[in-house]
Each structure stands twice: as structure tokens, then as C-alpha cells.
Design an enzyme around this catalytic site. Sequence first.
Site, PDB file in Angstrom:
ATOM      1  N   LEU A 128      14.006 -21.741   4.353  1.00  0.00           N
ATOM      2  CA  LEU A 128      15.379 -21.537   4.067  1.00  0.00           C
ATOM      3  C   LEU A 128      15.272 -20.334   4.134  1.00  0.00           C
ATOM      4  O   LEU A 128      15.697 -19.778   2.869  1.00  0.00           O
ATOM      5  CB  LEU A 128      16.035 -23.200   3.824  1.00  0.00           C
ATOM      6  CG  LEU A 128      17.971 -22.753   3.324  1.00  0.00           C
ATOM      7  CD1 LEU A 128      18.421 -23.721   4.283  1.00  0.00           C
ATOM      8  CD2 LEU A 128      17.563 -23.888   1.860  1.00  0.00           C
ATOM      9  N   ARG A 182      38.450 -25.816 -15.053  1.00  0.00           N
ATOM     10  CA  ARG A 182      38.593 -25.881 -13.485  1.00  0.00           C
ATOM     11  C   ARG A 182      37.127 -25.320 -14.042  1.00  0.00           C
ATOM     12  O   ARG A 182      36.523 -25.670 -13.038  1.00  0.00           O
ATOM     13  CB  ARG A 182      39.678 -24.787 -13.092  1.00  0.00           C
ATOM     14  CG  ARG A 182      40.242 -26.042 -12.693  1.00  0.00           C
ATOM     15  CD  ARG A 182      41.613 -25.019 -11.889  1.00  0.00           C
ATOM     16  NE  ARG A 182      41.309 -24.078 -10.917  1.00  0.00           N
ATOM     17  CZ  ARG A 182      41.073 -25.386  -8.990  1.00  0.00           C
ATOM     18  NH1 ARG A 182      41.739 -26.642  -9.257  1.00  0.00           N
ATOM     19  NH2 ARG A 182      40.736 -24.416  -8.542  1.00  0.00           N
ATOM     20  N   HIS A 202      33.482 -25.547 -11.470  1.00  0.00           N
ATOM     21  CA  HIS A 202      32.333 -24.807 -10.399  1.00  0.00           C
ATOM     22  C   HIS A 202      31.356 -24.354 -11.467  1.00  0.00           C
ATOM     23  O   HIS A 202      30.364 -24.314 -10.166  1.00  0.00           O
ATOM     24  CB  HIS A 202      33.786 -23.641 -10.962  1.00  0.00           C
ATOM     25  CG  HIS A 202      34.327 -23.030 -10.115  1.00  0.00           C
ATOM     26  ND1 HIS A 202      35.090 -24.000  -8.682  1.00  0.00           N
ATOM     27  CD2 HIS A 202      35.955 -22.220 -10.633  1.00  0.00           C
ATOM     28  CE1 HIS A 202      35.906 -23.583  -8.596  1.00  0.00           C
ATOM     29  NE2 HIS A 202      36.520 -23.120  -9.696  1.00  0.00           N
ATOM     30  N   SER A 249      35.844 -17.310  -0.746  1.00  0.00           N
ATOM     31  CA  SER A 249      37.469 -16.705   0.420  1.00  0.00           C
ATOM     32  C   SER A 249      37.405 -15.930   0.027  1.00  0.00           C
ATOM     33  O   SER A 249      38.320 -15.423  -0.802  1.00  0.00           O
ATOM     34  CB  SER A 249      37.790 -17.569   1.114  1.00  0.00           C
ATOM     35  OG  SER A 249      38.718 -17.978   0.713  1.00  0.00           O
ATOM     36  N   THR A 250      38.229 -15.090   1.636  1.00  0.00           N
ATOM     37  CA  THR A 250      39.476 -13.689   1.215  1.00  0.00           C
ATOM     38  C   THR A 250      40.414 -14.123   0.294  1.00  0.00           C
ATOM     39  O   THR A 250      41.108 -13.545  -0.069  1.00  0.00           O
ATOM     40  CB  THR A 250      38.914 -13.631   2.793  1.00  0.00           C
ATOM     41  OG1 THR A 250      39.365 -13.928   3.933  1.00  0.00           O
ATOM     42  CG2 THR A 250      38.370 -12.307   3.025  1.00  0.00           C
ATOM     43  N   ARG A 302      39.210 -30.517  -8.930  1.00  0.00           N
ATOM     44  CA  ARG A 302      39.125 -31.989  -9.322  1.00  0.00           C
ATOM     45  C   ARG A 302      38.564 -32.878  -9.796  1.00  0.00           C
ATOM     46  O   ARG A 302      39.011 -33.620 -10.693  1.00  0.00           O
ATOM     47  CB  ARG A 302      39.578 -32.877  -7.473  1.00  0.00           C
ATOM     48  CG  ARG A 302      40.900 -32.449  -7.219  1.00  0.00           C
ATOM     49  CD  ARG A 302      41.447 -32.778  -5.889  1.00  0.00           C
ATOM     50  NE  ARG A 302      40.393 -31.587  -5.273  1.00  0.00           N
ATOM     51  CZ  ARG A 302      40.619 -31.776  -3.819  1.00  0.00           C
ATOM     52  NH1 ARG A 302      40.863 -33.200  -3.009  1.00  0.00           N
ATOM     53  NH2 ARG A 302      39.981 -31.158  -3.279  1.00  0.00           N
ATOM     54  N   ASP A 325      33.819 -28.503  -1.371  1.00  0.00           N
ATOM     55  CA  ASP A 325      35.519 -27.968  -2.286  1.00  0.00           C
ATOM     56  C   ASP A 325      35.421 -29.237  -2.678  1.00  0.00           C
ATOM     57  O   ASP A 325      34.627 -30.197  -3.268  1.00  0.00           O
ATOM     58  CB  ASP A 325      36.336 -28.368  -0.896  1.00  0.00           C
ATOM     59  CG  ASP A 325      37.890 -28.293  -1.665  1.00  0.00           C
ATOM     60  OD1 ASP A 325      38.059 -27.293  -3.054  1.00  0.00           O
ATOM     61  OD2 ASP A 325      38.801 -28.885  -0.071  1.00  0.00           O
ATOM     62  N   GLY A 326      36.456 -29.295  -4.262  1.00  0.00           N
ATOM     63  CA  GLY A 326      36.701 -30.646  -5.382  1.00  0.00           C
ATOM     64  C   GLY A 326      35.780 -29.305  -7.024  1.00  0.00           C
ATOM     65  O   GLY A 326      35.913 -31.151  -7.057  1.00  0.00           O
ATOM     66  N   ASN A 327      35.469 -28.986  -6.747  1.00  0.00           N
ATOM     67  CA  ASN A 327      35.234 -28.260  -8.182  1.00  0.00           C
ATOM     68  C   ASN A 327      36.198 -28.745  -9.402  1.00  0.00           C
ATOM     69  O   ASN A 327      35.992 -28.752 -10.367  1.00  0.00           O
ATOM     70  CB  ASN A 327      34.852 -27.164  -8.039  1.00  0.00           C
ATOM     71  CG  ASN A 327      33.178 -26.699  -7.475  1.00  0.00           C
ATOM     72  OD1 ASN A 327      32.603 -28.221  -7.444  1.00  0.00           O
ATOM     73  ND2 ASN A 327      33.369 -25.530  -7.266  1.00  0.00           N
TER      74      ASN A 327
HETATM   75  C1  FPP Z   1      36.662 -24.814  -3.991  1.00  0.00           C
HETATM   76  O1  FPP Z   1      36.599 -25.755  -4.710  1.00  0.00           O
HETATM   77  C2  FPP Z   1      35.453 -24.029  -4.377  1.00  0.00           C
HETATM   78  C3  FPP Z   1      35.653 -22.676  -5.031  1.00  0.00           C
HETATM   79  C4  FPP Z   1      36.308 -22.196  -4.486  1.00  0.00           C
HETATM   80  C5  FPP Z   1      33.962 -22.569  -4.926  1.00  0.00           C
HETATM   81  C6  FPP Z   1      32.859 -22.977  -4.430  1.00  0.00           C
HETATM   82  C7  FPP Z   1      31.823 -22.190  -6.008  1.00  0.00           C
HETATM   83  C8  FPP Z   1      30.641 -22.965  -5.411  1.00  0.00           C
HETATM   84  C9  FPP Z   1      30.970 -24.326  -6.325  1.00  0.00           C
HETATM   85  C10 FPP Z   1      29.445 -22.064  -6.520  1.00  0.00           C
HETATM   86  C11 FPP Z   1      28.790 -21.144  -5.675  1.00  0.00           C
HETATM   87  C12 FPP Z   1      27.563 -20.614  -6.477  1.00  0.00           C
HETATM   88  C13 FPP Z   1      27.110 -19.725  -6.335  1.00  0.00           C
HETATM   89  C14 FPP Z   1      25.441 -19.595  -6.715  1.00  0.00           C
HETATM   90  C15 FPP Z   1      27.587 -18.406  -5.479  1.00  0.00           C
HETATM   91  P1  FPP Z   1      38.326 -25.928  -5.556  1.00  0.00           P
HETATM   92  O2  FPP Z   1      38.007 -25.454  -6.787  1.00  0.00           O
HETATM   93  O3  FPP Z   1      39.399 -25.654  -4.726  1.00  0.00           O
HETATM   94  O4  FPP Z   1      38.581 -27.406  -6.229  1.00  0.00           O
HETATM   95  P2  FPP Z   1      39.538 -28.211  -6.381  1.00  0.00           P
HETATM   96  O5  FPP Z   1      40.829 -28.407  -5.029  1.00  0.00           O
HETATM   97  O6  FPP Z   1      39.659 -29.541  -6.440  1.00  0.00           O
HETATM   98  O7  FPP Z   1      40.528 -27.223  -6.892  1.00  0.00           O
END
Ligand code: FPP
Length: 265
Positions: A149, A51, A55, A83-84, A42, A38-40
Site C-alpha cells: 500500500l 479536542r 486527534h 488542510s491549507t 466531536r 472528520d469528527g475528531n
Molecule cells: C478533522 O476533524 C480532522 C483533522 C483536521 C485532522 C485529522 C488528523 C488525524 C485524524 C490524525 C492524523 C494522523 C497522522 C498520522 C498524520 P475535526 O477536528 O474538524 O473534527 P470536528 O469537525 O468534530 O471538530
Amino acid sequence: MFKKMNLWNKSKTNLTINERVSRILEQPIPKHVAIIMDGNGRWAKRRALPRVAGHHEGMKTVKKITTLANRLNIETLTLYAFSTENWKRPKHEVDYLMGLPEEFLGSFLPELIAENVKVSMIGDNSRLPAKTKKAVEKAIEQTANNTGLNLNFALNYGGRSEIVEAVKKISTDVKNGEISVDHIDHECISHYLMTHALPDPDLLIRTSGELRISNFMLWQIAYTELWFTDVLWPDFSDKHLIDAVEAFQKRTRRYGGLNDKESKK
Ligand code: FPP
């Protein structure tokens, strides 16, 4: 022997990453680590970036953490990638997120193969765009015989939907006489979940300071050790995974009972 004792006596701030890795490899390692990344958003906002830039950076973190998890002999790393509920996000963000498995595997599949990593997926793949599904299926196929892994992506995954699907399958099997009602116990339910081939997570990590589970592996985390950090996922580094594993190694797991020492008192 002396070298090992010295490492444990030293404060982690005085140790290199390699020394910390050697140190934690002397203790039981969590077999299954699950991460709510989480936190991409922000991370991007703090840099005045869109945003999706968060990601993208988060995707790079996935590669780094996969490599370290493999080195730590973690057997399964389950990453909550979509997520769904994430379909509720703006279309351009959903489209971007759905493009990431293809980009990630397009860039890193050869390295994952070289590192003996096996790719798997949980979630409902029927709603994934064809290109996403194809990229994941190709990676699963090409890494099927790898023994390192297990990098398990949770894509279009939701814990409640998973349980609903399991209940439907169990009901059908009872109706068709495949199993009896008396057969339904914890083990039976686990068997009908998407994670049937995996042990329950030993350690669940959530980044970004949010203290919730967000519909992730609801059945499986009954006795999982939880570890939360304020660090945003794109900033999550080897040091943080090591911090989490060290914290895990200091915990006493009791599964609702008593540990060996307590039982003897
Ligand atoms: C939540 O952060 C993150 C997600 C919904 C997506 C997570 C995906 C990745 C980290 C990349 C995945 C990589 C592959 C290879 C599939 P948010 O966007 O809700 O962050 P925020 O709470 O700060 O807005």
C-alpha cells in the site's frame, strides 16, 4: 466455489470481518481510496475531553485502517491529515496536529516497513515545522522500495492551491517554450498536479456526517465514487472501510457515458 456463493448469499451481519474481506477480494477493489478524516473534535467533546484527544484517537484509527487497506490490496490510501485552511485553528491545536506525523511514524514506522507499506506525501511541505518534515522525509526514504500500500498523507494540502501552483508551472513552461498552449489538455494538467504519479481516487470517504469536499483533490475526484458516513473518524473501524468498499463494488461507473449493458440496448 460453493463456499464463495454462500458468502455472497449471506447477510453481512452474519459474516465475520475475515469472511467479509474474502468476499470483497473476489470483486474489483478500488485502486485509490481517499479519506476526509472528520469528527475528531466531536468525538472528544462527547467524552468531555480536549479536542486534541480526538486527534490522538484519530491517529490510532489511521494505523488500523492502513493495515486493512493494505490487506485489501488497495494501492493508494490518501488521508487528508491537515488542510491549507487548518492553520486557522488555535495555535495549540495546530502544534498538536503537526506533532502527529512524528508520533505516528515514531511508533509505527517499523510496523509499516514490516507490512511493506510505502509512505508518500502531497501538500506544501515548505511550511511544515522542521520535525514534521524530517519525520515524513525519513519515512518516505525508508519505505521508498516497498511495494505494498502507498500511504499518502495530504499535509498542508489544498486542492485550489494545488491547481494554482499547476497553472503557474504550466504558464512558466509555455513562456519558456517547454510546452505549447495546444499541449494543454486534461492529461497535461494532471501531470502538473502533486498527484501526477497516482491514479485519480476511485472512492472518496468522508466521516462525521458532513456532506462536503472541503478543498480536497478537486481536480482528481471528477469521477470518484463518494461515500459518506455519520461515524466519527476515531470510531471508524475495519467494518466501516469494508462497508465503503462493498458499496463501491455495487456502484456502476459510467464516467458520463453508458456502461456495457446499457450500450447494447
Ligand atoms: C478533522 O476533524 C480532522 C483533522 C483536521 C485532522 C485529522 C488528523 C488525524 C485524524 C490524525 C492524523 C494522523 C497522522 C498520522 C498524520 P475535526 O477536528 O474538524 O473534527 P470536528 O469537525 O468534530 O471538530
